[in-house]
Scaffold this motif. Structure first.
Motif, PDB file in Angstrom:
ATOM      1  N   LEU A  26      43.853  49.521  44.339  1.00  0.00           N
ATOM      2  CA  LEU A  26      42.515  48.936  44.482  1.00  0.00           C
ATOM      3  C   LEU A  26      42.041  49.039  45.923  1.00  0.00           C
ATOM      4  N   GLY A  27      40.751  49.145  46.088  1.00  0.00           N
ATOM      5  CA  GLY A  27      40.174  49.088  47.442  1.00  0.00           C
ATOM      6  C   GLY A  27      40.474  50.326  48.266  1.00  0.00           C
ATOM      7  N   PRO A  34      45.208  46.111  47.774  1.00  0.00           N
ATOM      8  CA  PRO A  34      46.150  45.548  46.805  1.00  0.00           C
ATOM      9  C   PRO A  34      46.459  46.547  45.683  1.00  0.00           C
ATOM     10  N   ILE A 113      47.665  40.484  42.099  1.00  0.00           N
ATOM     11  CA  ILE A 113      46.195  40.412  42.077  1.00  0.00           C
ATOM     12  C   ILE A 113      45.709  39.358  43.078  1.00  0.00           C
ATOM     13  N   ASP A 114      46.351  38.220  43.023  1.00  0.00           N
ATOM     14  CA  ASP A 114      46.028  37.146  43.975  1.00  0.00           C
ATOM     15  C   ASP A 114      47.228  36.206  44.038  1.00  0.00           C
ATOM     16  N   VAL A 125      42.586  40.007  45.872  1.00  0.00           N
ATOM     17  CA  VAL A 125      41.476  40.952  45.702  1.00  0.00           C
ATOM     18  C   VAL A 125      40.127  40.410  46.189  1.00  0.00           C
ATOM     19  N   LEU A 128      37.980  42.159  48.865  1.00  0.00           N
ATOM     20  CA  LEU A 128      37.367  43.455  48.528  1.00  0.00           C
ATOM     21  C   LEU A 128      35.890  43.296  48.191  1.00  0.00           C
ATOM     22  N   GLY A 151      41.895  41.137  37.009  1.00  0.00           N
ATOM     23  CA  GLY A 151      43.007  42.091  37.060  1.00  0.00           C
ATOM     24  C   GLY A 151      43.383  42.584  35.660  1.00  0.00           C
ATOM     25  N   ARG A 154      41.185  45.294  34.729  1.00  0.00           N
ATOM     26  CA  ARG A 154      41.527  46.576  35.375  1.00  0.00           C
ATOM     27  C   ARG A 154      42.675  47.248  34.612  1.00  0.00           C
TER      28      ARG A 154
END
Ligand code: GCU
Length: 338
Positions: A26-27, A34, A113-114, A125, A128, A151, A154
């Motif tokens: 991600l990102g 992440p 994810i967090d 996340v 982001l 998440g 995703r």
């Protein structure tokens, strides 16, 4: 976002399963932001895309089975990342049983994810999505539960690219805080065809206005990062809420949703969990469905399966063999497998 298939083993679990591991970056490119590490087991003999259960885990992918081929996820212990032992949560995942019934089972560590502590939303996340100069989510923006649910979506994005997964038949499930998460994932993302809440309690299936067991004040104080800032306005003031959790359940309609409670899990208010299913029935009726075919709380260990499923099983706050038996039966029924 990009997907990287990091390993495929067609002879996993002594030949019973295919193990696939996928990293969702991600990102930006690999290593920049992440990453969600997804572990998937598929039935070894699958000839066509298979229906799939997906849920987040609490302590790293290696917890779900002793399989030495699982790449360990480093989990957050406080603010540090460590590795938890293999197979420690195997009872909650029942991998062999699920693949033996013709389903795939997929999981990822929620801390990818967090992280689940109040870190000011620095490590997951959320950054982001910050606007220029923003350092934390605004009071009407998402907390951790919402991020975990995001998440899961995703992971669903990945499923849509994987020919072995029947992405039209994906059941999202979660236990406890991750049951709150699976409900929110199901509400937000209609690609989840079936939604399962296992002992989700306060902020999940339990009605807030009952304020039985865990209350909003208690949950928002112990876990200030779980919900949006505005939710705290209803601490000790549940009756002012413009909604209650039966409306969350109704957001799944007309899709099947399962609510499970445990008799000794009074903290999660089993009766309040049942009532939110029952009071979602009005919305299921608009779709010509029955919803929950019960008018009062069923006896312990007597599941009721309509478009809404419910059971209160004997025992404690956990995910057990009994719970999985019901989820498999419910999925078989609604995915037209029997
Ligand atoms: C605590 C919390 C619950 C939560 C549970 C869990 O008990 O108060 O709201 O569901 O942790 O996630 O295990």
């Amino acid at each position: 976002m990009s997907f990287e298939v990091t390993s495929v083993d067609k002879k996993a679990l002594g030949g019973k399963a295919i193990r696939k591991q996928v990293t969702i970056h991600l990102g930006g490119p690999k290593g920049k932001g992440p990453a969600i590490n997804v572990l998937i087991y598929l039935p070894a003999n699958a000839k066509e895309p298979v229906p799939t259960f997906v849920g987040l885990n609490f302590g790293g992918n290696q917890l779900v089975h002793t399989d030495p081929g699982i790449t360990p996820t480093k989990n957050w212990v406080g603010s540090k990342r460590k590795k938890s032992p293999r197979g420690a949560a195997a009872g909650r995942w029942q991998v062999e049983k699920v693949v033996g019934r013709g389903y795939a089972i997929a999981t990822a560590y929620y801390g990818d994810i967090d992280p689940d502590f109040d870190d000011g939303f620095k490590n997951g996340v959320h950054p982001l999505f910050y606007k220029k100069g923003q350092t934390k989510p605004a009071d009407d923006e998402w907390g951790s539960i919402s991020a975990w649910a995001w998440g899961l979506s995703r992971i669903m994005d990945y499923f849509e690219t994987d020919a072995m997964i029947d992405h039209k038949h994906v059941a999202v499930l979660g236990h406890s805080r991750l049951g709150k998460t699976s409900l929110w994932a199901g509400a937000q993302d209609e690609r989840f065809a079936l939604v399962i809440s296992n002992d989700s309690g306060c902020g999940g299936a339990a009605l807030n206005r009952r304020a039985f067991g865990e209350t909003l004040k208690v949950i928002n104080t112990a876990f200030p990062h779980w919900f949006c800032g505005n939710f705290k306005k209803y601490n000790n003031n549940e009756s002012a809420l413009p909604f209650d959790q039966h409306m969350l359940i109704a957001l799944m309609a007309p899709r099947p949703v399962y609510i499970a409670s445990a008799a000794e899990d009074r903290w999660a208010d089993p009766h309040g969990e049942f009532l939110s299913g029952l009071h979602a029935n009005g919305v299921y009726r608009l779709f010509g469905k029955t919803g929950l075919p019960a008018d009062k709380m069923p006896a312990v260990d007597r599941p009721v399966h309509g478009t809404i499923g419910y059971h209160i099983r004997s025992g404690k706050h956990n995910v057990t063999d009994f719970d999985w038996e019901q989820y498999l039966k419910f999925a078989d029924k609604h995915f037209g497998r029997k």
